[in-house]
Scaffold this active site. Structure first.
Site, PDB file in Angstrom:
ATOM      1  N   CYS A  66       0.783  -1.150  -0.217  1.00 45.57           N
ATOM      2  CA  CYS A  66       0.055   0.062  -0.049  1.00 45.57           C
ATOM      3  C   CYS A  66       0.768   1.335   0.080  1.00 45.57           C
ATOM      4  CB  CYS A  66      -0.996   0.076   1.141  1.00 45.57           C
ATOM      5  SG  CYS A  66      -1.726   1.390   1.547  1.00 45.57           S
ATOM      6  N   CYS A  69       0.102   3.639   2.733  1.00 43.15           N
ATOM      7  CA  CYS A  69       0.528   3.192   4.027  1.00 43.15           C
ATOM      8  C   CYS A  69       1.919   3.364   4.176  1.00 43.15           C
ATOM      9  CB  CYS A  69       0.468   1.721   4.085  1.00 43.15           C
ATOM     10  SG  CYS A  69      -1.207   1.316   4.160  1.00 43.15           S
TER      11      CYS A  69
END
Length: 139
Positions: A66, A69
């Site tokens: 991600c 993230c």
């Protein structure tokens, strides 16, 4: 030694142990309450223990793949280093049942626990000042 003397000796020992424990908690509480780095959590039992052990816990549900993230990682590390909140990291790929338990449908998802209860939920990229304000409002 009579029973009364034995009982009194036990009381003195217990009182001393309680005083020692209280003194130890006062001196060491900051370290226990405020880890300076995010730490991984594996499974529901581990998360429950973490939430029980700390007054305020920011849980970062994330994934290695991600991009947002990865962009959030330095902010989460800063929150861990600069506040009294514990920061737990949950990799959703390794902990799918835990992510499902908390209704995580997208990453990053941040869940803030205060006094054992979830009090805030943030989904997506967060700026540092906003996240810091949310965390500090529960300290």
């Amino acid at each position: 030694m009579t029973d009364d003397e034995t009982l009194e000796e036990i009381r003195k020992q217990k009182l001393e142990q309680l005083r020692d424990r209280a003194a130890g908690e006062d001196g060491g509480e900051t370290t226990r309450e405020s880890p300076t780095e995010p730490f991984p959590v594996q499974g529901s039992a581990s998360l429950n223990e973490t939430v029980a052990d700390h007054d305020v816990v920011l849980v970062d549900f994330h994934a290695e793949w991600c991009g947002p993230c990865q962009m959030l990682e330095p902010i989460v590390e800063s929150i861990a280093a600069d506040t009294d909140a514990a920061v737990a990291k949950v990799d959703i790929d390794d902990n799918q049942p835990l992510a499902a338990e908390y209704g995580v449908r997208g990453v990053p998802t941040l869940v803030l626990f205060a006094d054992g209860q979830p009090v805030e939920r943030l989904v997506g990229m967060q700026n540092e000042s906003q996240l810091r304000n949310v965390v500090e409002s529960h300290l």
